[in-house]
Scaffold this active site. Sequence first.
Site, PDB file in Angstrom:
ATOM      1  N   ASP A 337      66.000  -5.964 -58.596  1.00  0.00           N
ATOM      2  CA  ASP A 337      66.234  -6.344 -59.980  1.00  0.00           C
ATOM      3  C   ASP A 337      67.356  -7.390 -60.015  1.00  0.00           C
ATOM      4  OD1 ASP A 337      65.705  -5.697 -62.837  1.00  0.00           O
ATOM      5  OD2 ASP A 337      67.832  -5.180 -62.811  1.00  0.00           O
ATOM      6  N   GLU A 366      63.799 -10.723 -58.543  1.00  0.00           N
ATOM      7  CA  GLU A 366      63.900 -11.685 -59.629  1.00  0.00           C
ATOM      8  C   GLU A 366      64.935 -12.738 -59.235  1.00  0.00           C
ATOM      9  OE1 GLU A 366      63.273  -9.332 -63.759  1.00  0.00           O
ATOM     10  OE2 GLU A 366      65.063  -8.733 -62.677  1.00  0.00           O
TER      11      GLU A 366
END
Length: 663
Positions: A337, A366
């Site tokens: 994340d 990400e």
Amino acid sequence: MENWKIAEYTRYYNSEEFQQSYLYSGDDLGALWSEDKTYFRLWAPTAERVQLNLFHTGDKPDLYVSHEMVKEEFGTWIMTVDGNLHGVYYTYSVTIEGQTREAVDPYAKAVGVNGDRGMVVDLSSTDPEGFSYDIRPPFNETNDAIIYELHVRDFSIDCSAGINAKGKYLAFTEIGTVNSYKDMTGIDYLTELGVTHVHLLPIFDYATVDETKLHENQFNWGYDPKNYNTPEGSYATDPYHGEVRIKEMKQMIQALHKSGIRVIMDVVYNHTMASFDSNLNKIVPGYYYRTTGEGDFSNASGCGNETASERFMVRKFMLDSILYWAEEYHIDGFRFDLMGIHDITTMNSIRDALDEIDPTILMYGEGWTGGGSVLPDWERSMKFNMKKLSTRIAAFSDDIRDGIKGSVFLAHEKGYVSGKEGMEETIKFGVTAAIWHDQVDYWKVNYSGGPWAAQPSQTINYVSSHDNLTLWDKLTLSTPWESKGNRLRMNLLSAAIVLTSQGIPFFQAGEEFLRSKPINEEGTEFEDNSYRSSDRVNSLKWDLRTIHSEVFHYYRGLIELRKAHPLFRMRTAETMSKNLRFLSGMEPNVIAFSLSQVVFLQEESAEEILVIYNANRDAKTIYLPEGEWKVYVKGTRAGMKLLSIITDQVISVDPISAVVMMK
Ligand code: CA
């Protein structure tokens, strides 16, 4: 502790003296259980006193002894307690500058309810039967993966799942489950769909769901970390006894492995739910986080803080944690994340360490943040820095995600499939996995001004994930005047683009049966951030797999086709740039490319695949290269079944649809 004090500590952490004297590289942090004693070691270099508190339970006021820990080398504190401590709960009371705060061991491998106390655990007792023989399903190359993004609770909480262990890890162990139409649900469905990997939203212990009130049907995605090295308790049948959640998570992984599916864990090392009061900060104030010169928490996560992976003990903590999950739980991949918060060296170190265990373990994340960071851009794992990262660390392509169906930030914006003009180069950018290709005009790509991936194994292609509107809701909102039939074609074309592109395809669970997250009864408003919405909004409605079976079969067919043909999964940038050639002379909104094995085989007879996307509202006639073309994808159908054979060098491509044919 005041901010100026944090700033003072930070200067100290960065000093030569601290670096020389207080960094600990041993592998024995935490509570090491053995039958006749347990050995505790905590890193707390700024503490003047540390006490080890032992309890009978994870939540009741039943402290039975506190031990003074002994200061040892490199800022660590140790204590050995005799006896079999399996099932004993513990905390540390850490005194710094006269102030004592109680904290849970960041290395705790088991916790009590709500993760408020650690638990000493004999890990061998948590293995389900046969777990020592559990092996990762066969899988070779990174970009052979087809990733399905799933939330544990969503998977089984709705009645239509026909599953007993609703919302639990154990739901994955139930076979033979069906919806009201008697079509498969649950783990059997995953096998039927054919995905190679299930990516689970956070399954480590997170903060927001109160594990003492599970009857209240709370929901959260889980991006609010509390204890990094233990499973979340609300998915267990008993969150009070620390060993239960461990065993049940292992049962889930074992069941998925038995079904031939690998398991990816969504990890959130970039921030913690609490800042000043987090366990990490109580034990070593300011060390685990990036702070400004004034001692304020830097906030690239948008959640109140960001961790400082570039610091030795933070990097070590992440590494130790990842390796623990990979080895103890047999986890097959990690999705980071806000990976853009982590420094590049840390990410590459994790890759190297995972390679020692098994190089087929996936890593992706990400390549962005949720705000500005105090660590410079060029040191962090941002999308535009992918070439500094291992070629086996991938980033999500927001270029193709938004190119296909419009920006996630503008609900009404359209994309290529929904009728936005001039998107051809953005789609080509996705097809070529964000790698340099001489036929892509980078000036016309929506976001990135140039290729950011070095190899196909660095790009995750997708059109929807848990974040933002579901694909179906996005299409509904951005094309209100369209017929349902046309929206359905847009959905299918989106899938065709993702699953025929180079790189790694990924999709949100239920995208393949038109998953929707309506917030009103009429179904005209949709949730675009359902992180704490009700089950009604979030859960998978399994009857939809039957109601929209043509969509399901289309996805399944594309998956089958992709798995059968290595040309969709080319290994290197070099083979891709030579073997993937776009056809020229196409009308606007038509993209056609051929995939051939010229580089592999150097012969005419080699397999050749032709892919055509037509985003126009009318059918388009495309003239084909010579030869006999066998059609496998056309209109609303896709799969290994031959649909037709074309010998006259011309095909009519239906409105808003894709064609895949082979020679
Ligand atoms: Ca929890």
